[in-house]
Design a protein around this motif. Structure first.
Motif, PDB file in Angstrom:
ATOM      1  N   ALA A 150      34.920  47.433  27.933  1.00  0.00           N
ATOM      2  CA  ALA A 150      33.531  47.457  27.462  1.00  0.00           C
ATOM      3  C   ALA A 150      33.280  46.845  26.133  1.00  0.00           C
ATOM      4  N   ILE A 151      32.142  46.063  25.849  1.00  0.00           N
ATOM      5  CA  ILE A 151      31.991  45.420  24.615  1.00  0.00           C
ATOM      6  C   ILE A 151      30.904  45.918  24.005  1.00  0.00           C
ATOM      7  N   THR A 152      30.779  46.560  22.835  1.00  0.00           N
ATOM      8  CA  THR A 152      29.376  47.186  22.293  1.00  0.00           C
ATOM      9  C   THR A 152      28.989  46.586  21.114  1.00  0.00           C
ATOM     10  N   PRO A 153      27.771  46.800  20.804  1.00  0.00           N
ATOM     11  CA  PRO A 153      27.165  46.214  19.407  1.00  0.00           C
ATOM     12  C   PRO A 153      27.022  47.137  18.638  1.00  0.00           C
ATOM     13  N   TRP A 154      26.469  46.739  17.344  1.00  0.00           N
ATOM     14  CA  TRP A 154      26.657  47.735  16.075  1.00  0.00           C
ATOM     15  C   TRP A 154      25.141  48.669  16.147  1.00  0.00           C
ATOM     16  N   ASN A 155      24.096  48.092  16.744  1.00  0.00           N
ATOM     17  CA  ASN A 155      22.787  48.912  16.484  1.00  0.00           C
ATOM     18  C   ASN A 155      22.765  50.188  17.015  1.00  0.00           C
ATOM     19  N   LEU A 179      37.886  49.699  25.292  1.00  0.00           N
ATOM     20  CA  LEU A 179      36.522  49.651  24.416  1.00  0.00           C
ATOM     21  C   LEU A 179      36.870  48.756  23.184  1.00  0.00           C
ATOM     22  N   LYS A 180      35.962  47.543  23.007  1.00  0.00           N
ATOM     23  CA  LYS A 180      35.927  46.835  21.846  1.00  0.00           C
ATOM     24  C   LYS A 180      34.600  47.335  21.065  1.00  0.00           C
ATOM     25  N   PRO A 181      34.415  47.867  20.142  1.00  0.00           N
ATOM     26  CA  PRO A 181      33.199  48.187  19.426  1.00  0.00           C
ATOM     27  C   PRO A 181      33.006  46.985  18.586  1.00  0.00           C
ATOM     28  N   ALA A 182      31.810  46.803  17.886  1.00  0.00           N
ATOM     29  CA  ALA A 182      31.374  45.654  17.044  1.00  0.00           C
ATOM     30  C   ALA A 182      31.998  45.974  15.831  1.00  0.00           C
ATOM     31  N   GLU A 183      32.518  44.879  15.302  1.00  0.00           N
ATOM     32  CA  GLU A 183      33.251  44.603  13.879  1.00  0.00           C
ATOM     33  C   GLU A 183      32.488  45.393  12.719  1.00  0.00           C
ATOM     34  N   ALA A 184      31.194  45.520  12.746  1.00  0.00           N
ATOM     35  CA  ALA A 184      30.447  46.334  11.910  1.00  0.00           C
ATOM     36  C   ALA A 184      30.394  47.662  11.648  1.00  0.00           C
ATOM     37  N   GLN A 224      39.474  40.571  16.930  1.00  0.00           N
ATOM     38  CA  GLN A 224      38.604  39.289  16.886  1.00  0.00           C
ATOM     39  C   GLN A 224      37.970  39.306  18.131  1.00  0.00           C
ATOM     40  N   PRO A 225      36.500  39.043  18.084  1.00  0.00           N
ATOM     41  CA  PRO A 225      35.772  39.306  19.200  1.00  0.00           C
ATOM     42  C   PRO A 225      36.411  38.121  20.282  1.00  0.00           C
ATOM     43  N   ASP A 226      36.456  36.811  19.978  1.00  0.00           N
ATOM     44  CA  ASP A 226      36.585  35.965  20.942  1.00  0.00           C
ATOM     45  C   ASP A 226      37.766  35.963  21.512  1.00  0.00           C
ATOM     46  N   LYS A 227      38.958  36.250  20.876  1.00  0.00           N
ATOM     47  CA  LYS A 227      40.422  36.619  21.140  1.00  0.00           C
ATOM     48  C   LYS A 227      40.478  37.926  22.279  1.00  0.00           C
ATOM     49  N   VAL A 228      39.889  39.000  21.706  1.00  0.00           N
ATOM     50  CA  VAL A 228      39.718  40.227  22.698  1.00  0.00           C
ATOM     51  C   VAL A 228      38.950  39.945  23.854  1.00  0.00           C
ATOM     52  N   GLY A 229      37.919  39.412  23.703  1.00  0.00           N
ATOM     53  CA  GLY A 229      37.135  38.893  24.967  1.00  0.00           C
ATOM     54  C   GLY A 229      37.763  38.184  25.858  1.00  0.00           C
ATOM     55  N   GLU A 230      38.534  37.266  25.208  1.00  0.00           N
ATOM     56  CA  GLU A 230      39.356  36.073  26.276  1.00  0.00           C
ATOM     57  C   GLU A 230      40.084  36.961  26.942  1.00  0.00           C
ATOM     58  N   ALA A 233      31.781  45.228  30.865  1.00  0.00           N
ATOM     59  CA  ALA A 233      30.342  46.086  30.470  1.00  0.00           C
ATOM     60  C   ALA A 233      30.123  45.693  29.233  1.00  0.00           C
ATOM     61  N   PHE A 234      29.014  44.875  29.182  1.00  0.00           N
ATOM     62  CA  PHE A 234      28.768  44.407  27.778  1.00  0.00           C
ATOM     63  C   PHE A 234      27.256  44.602  27.253  1.00  0.00           C
ATOM     64  N   THR A 235      27.243  45.208  25.895  1.00  0.00           N
ATOM     65  CA  THR A 235      25.840  44.958  25.269  1.00  0.00           C
ATOM     66  C   THR A 235      25.738  44.049  24.346  1.00  0.00           C
ATOM     67  N   GLY A 236      25.029  43.083  24.048  1.00  0.00           N
ATOM     68  CA  GLY A 236      24.773  42.116  22.900  1.00  0.00           C
ATOM     69  C   GLY A 236      23.886  41.024  23.079  1.00  0.00           C
ATOM     70  N   SER A 237      24.252  40.041  22.429  1.00  0.00           N
ATOM     71  CA  SER A 237      23.231  39.092  22.473  1.00  0.00           C
ATOM     72  C   SER A 237      23.381  38.167  23.779  1.00  0.00           C
ATOM     73  N   THR A 238      22.453  37.565  24.034  1.00  0.00           N
ATOM     74  CA  THR A 238      22.502  36.661  25.476  1.00  0.00           C
ATOM     75  C   THR A 238      23.452  35.523  25.374  1.00  0.00           C
ATOM     76  N   ARG A 239      23.694  34.958  24.184  1.00  0.00           N
ATOM     77  CA  ARG A 239      24.734  33.969  24.035  1.00  0.00           C
ATOM     78  C   ARG A 239      25.796  34.555  24.656  1.00  0.00           C
ATOM     79  N   VAL A 240      26.338  35.492  23.829  1.00  0.00           N
ATOM     80  CA  VAL A 240      27.666  35.848  24.195  1.00  0.00           C
ATOM     81  C   VAL A 240      27.838  36.480  25.743  1.00  0.00           C
ATOM     82  N   GLY A 241      26.542  37.200  26.202  1.00  0.00           N
ATOM     83  CA  GLY A 241      26.486  37.391  27.505  1.00  0.00           C
ATOM     84  C   GLY A 241      26.646  36.724  28.522  1.00  0.00           C
TER      85      GLY A 241
HETATM   86  P1  ADP Z   1      25.117  40.436  17.556  1.00  0.00           P
HETATM   87  O1  ADP Z   1      24.769  39.313  17.175  1.00  0.00           O
HETATM   88  O2  ADP Z   1      24.063  41.384  17.594  1.00  0.00           O
HETATM   89  O3  ADP Z   1      26.186  40.961  16.705  1.00  0.00           O
HETATM   90  P2  ADP Z   1      26.883  39.715  19.637  1.00  0.00           P
HETATM   91  O4  ADP Z   1      26.681  39.249  21.112  1.00  0.00           O
HETATM   92  O5  ADP Z   1      27.409  38.596  18.744  1.00  0.00           O
HETATM   93  O6  ADP Z   1      25.630  40.401  18.969  1.00  0.00           O
HETATM   94  O7  ADP Z   1      28.114  41.060  19.436  1.00  0.00           O
HETATM   95  C1  ADP Z   1      28.029  42.271  20.337  1.00  0.00           C
HETATM   96  C2  ADP Z   1      29.326  42.282  20.700  1.00  0.00           C
HETATM   97  O8  ADP Z   1      29.934  41.253  21.200  1.00  0.00           O
HETATM   98  C3  ADP Z   1      30.333  42.772  19.483  1.00  0.00           C
HETATM   99  O9  ADP Z   1      31.101  43.783  19.752  1.00  0.00           O
HETATM  100  C4  ADP Z   1      31.019  41.702  19.107  1.00  0.00           C
HETATM  101  O10 ADP Z   1      31.994  41.739  18.715  1.00  0.00           O
HETATM  102  C5  ADP Z   1      31.283  40.968  20.714  1.00  0.00           C
HETATM  103  N1  ADP Z   1      31.445  39.578  20.822  1.00  0.00           N
HETATM  104  C6  ADP Z   1      31.071  38.330  19.824  1.00  0.00           C
HETATM  105  N2  ADP Z   1      31.275  37.333  20.329  1.00  0.00           N
HETATM  106  C7  ADP Z   1      32.307  37.526  21.425  1.00  0.00           C
HETATM  107  C8  ADP Z   1      33.060  36.880  22.394  1.00  0.00           C
HETATM  108  N3  ADP Z   1      33.151  35.480  22.062  1.00  0.00           N
HETATM  109  N4  ADP Z   1      33.790  37.433  23.151  1.00  0.00           N
HETATM  110  C9  ADP Z   1      33.584  38.597  23.556  1.00  0.00           C
HETATM  111  N5  ADP Z   1      32.925  39.572  22.527  1.00  0.00           N
HETATM  112  C10 ADP Z   1      32.404  38.938  21.545  1.00  0.00           C
END
Ligand code: ADP
Length: 480
Positions: free
Chosen positions: A146-151, A173-178, A206-212, A224-232
């Motif tokens: 699970a990857i979650t955002p800061w809001n 779970l990987k929460p947001a860095e913020a 590190q989001p990209d490394k953990v995500g990978e 299971a992800f909540t966050g930006s459309t780009r990362v999704g």
């Molecule tokens: P925002 O721009 O709102 O921070 P992000 O989509 O960047 O939205 O972040 C939402 C979550 O996704 C955070 O937990 C962030 O660390 C994580 N995240 C960001 N980039 C990646 C990535 N390349 N792979 C996996 N998780 C990521």
């Protein structure tokens, strides 16, 4: 100050392999409010192994037993609601009243899924053969990353891990860095609730490394992800390699339609709430307001009067209704959106600037802003602003309102204000959005499905629907 520079893996608090850590700053004051460990893919792999090892036993537990763990967690989160809310407010700036609401709502997810754990029913289907029976079972998918955002730093976590654990999955779970601090506290409560080691794991890094690591490991069955459309989109593409299940809660660009026959006071209240709650940093925030021409002027006048009354400041102050935005990048985006609209001819009816006097200078504060005369081609009408800026445009007919609302690649939430029942039904059905609030600016409830159409995501959180995201369907053909 929270200073637990550790991650929770296999039932223990452990150091990150890299030994690196992260500072958490309050966006209202710039002060450091805590430190957390900051790891990478190696920590993620450890956590995945722990979750994978814990899966067979956890998934075979009686549903009633899993339910008991979740119920204990519900009680603990509820008991510690004020402390968790203070952490949330300190790490991301949310007004304290809203932070309390968030935490109580999070506790409710644990309660709801403690109950739902017991209701993973199967089916029998009439067979075409006298010597065969069709049984349909639902089984947990396996390890969930699970990857979650800061809001919504607690709520987004609860909304994912509660149904996953209820279904019999184990999680990393990987929460947001913020916002790692409230997640750390939540995992301390998970420990206190007595969950078996490895059932729930926390990795901050590190989001990209953990995500990978999540994507590459065949041991992870579901993202299971909540966050930006780009990362999704990145995660969805990466998940293809092993055909992992994904559920995605992505960006939104919610339209609100105010018809001339609406209760305008109710609409002012609803629009204010859906735009300015969480300082405009919700994926279901009103991002575009369309008002029927005949009432546009009086409506905007009333709305602006309400917006001007909103107190802006450090979320820990109980009078504050609008806090800071999350960080420098967030601030720049909001100010760019205002500037872009202004330069293309929009009128700034109130607000429009960064607040820099006195204590405001230390944080990322923007005046609550209303823009009129906005048009397609302005960034505010095309991208998610994620801040306290409300663009207003007018429409003349119901068809036009629906067309304007649907003219977006996003499809998460939409809002309609009308007293005409037929119109409410017609418009709600025509909107291409996963959530429609009719005369309701706050439509989210634990038991209701939450999720988007189009590029706003895949799958649903909340309600019994979320259980399906963590369950596989198995057909057992029984013959003799
Ligand atoms: P925002 O721009 O709102 O921070 P992000 O989509 O960047 O939205 O972040 C939402 C979550 O996704 C955070 O937990 C962030 O660390 C994580 N995240 C960001 N980039 C990646 C990535 N390349 N792979 C996996 N998780 C990521």
């Amino acid at each position: 100050m929270t200073d637990i520079q550790k991650m929770y893996i296999g039932g223990e608090w452990v150091d990150s392999i890299s030994g690196e850590s992260l500072e958490v700053r309050n966006p209202a004051t710039g002060e450091v409010v805590g430190r957390a460990a900051f790891g990478d893919h190696r920590d993620a792999l450890r956590a995945i192994d722990a979750a994978h090892a814990a899966f067979p036993e956890w998934s075979r537990l009686l549903a009633r037993e899993r339910s008991r763990y979740l119920y204990r967690l519900y009680e603990l989160v509820y008991q510690h609601r004020n402390e968790l809310a203070e952490l949330v407010s300190a790490e991301m700036g949310k007004p304290i009243r809203e932070a309390k609401g968030e935490v109580v709502g999070s506790a409710d997810y644990f309660l709801w899924y403690a109950e739902e754990a017991k209701r993973v029913y199967g089916e029998t289907i009439p067979s075409s053969f006298p010597n065969k029976r069709i049984l349909v079972h639902r089984q947990p998918v396996g390890v969930v990353a699970a990857i979650t955002p800061w809001n919504f730093p607690v709520n987004m976590v609860a909304r994912k891990i509660a149904p996953a654990l209820a279904a019999g999955c184990t999680v990393v779970l990987k929460p947001a860095e913020a916002t790692p601090l409230s997640a750390i506290r939540l995992f301390e409560l998970i420990h206190e609730a007595g969950f078996p080691p490895g059932v729930a794991n926390l990795v901050i890094g590190q989001p990209d490394k953990v995500g990978e690591a999540f994507l590459k490991s065949p041991k992870v069955a579901k993202i299971a992800f909540t966050g930006s459309t780009r990362v999704g989109k990145l995660l969805m593409a990466g998940a293809a390699e092993h055909v992992k299940r994904v559920s995605l809660e992505l960006g939104g660009h919610a339209p609100t339609l105010v018809f001339a026959d609406a209760d305008l006071d109710l609409a002012v209240k609803g629009v204010f709430e859906s735009k300015f709650r969480n300082t405009g940093q919700m994926c279901i925030c009103t991002n575009r307001l369309y008002v029927e021409r005949s009432v546009a002027e009086p409506f905007v006048e009333r709305l602006v009067a309400r917006v001007k009354k909103a107190k802006v400041g450090d979320g820990r102050n109980p009078d504050v209704e609008v806090g800071p935005v999350i960080n420098e990048r967030g601030l720049e985006k909001v100010l760019n959106h205002i500037e872009d609209a202004r330069s293309k001819g929009a009128a700034v009816v109130c607000g429009g600037n960064r607040l820099t006097e006195g204590d405001y200078a230390k944080g990322y504060f923007v005046e609550p802003t209303v823009l009129t005369g906005v048009e397609r081609g302005m960034r505010v009408l095309e991208e998610e602003t994620f801040g306290p800026v409300l663009p207003v445009a007018v429409f003349d007919t119901e068809d036009e309102a629906i067309r304007l609302a649907n003219d977006s690649p996003y499809g998460l939430a939409a809002y309609v204000y009308t007293r005409d029942l037929g119109r409410a039904v017609r418009v709600a059905e025509a909107l291409e959005f996963g959530i429609v609030g009719v005369n309701d600016g706050a439509p989210v409830q634990t038991q209701a499905p939450f999720g988007g159409f189009k590029e706003s995501g895949l799958g649903r959180e909340g309600g019994h629907h979320a259980m399906d995201e963590f369950l596989e369907i198995k057909h057992i053909s029984l013959a003799w």
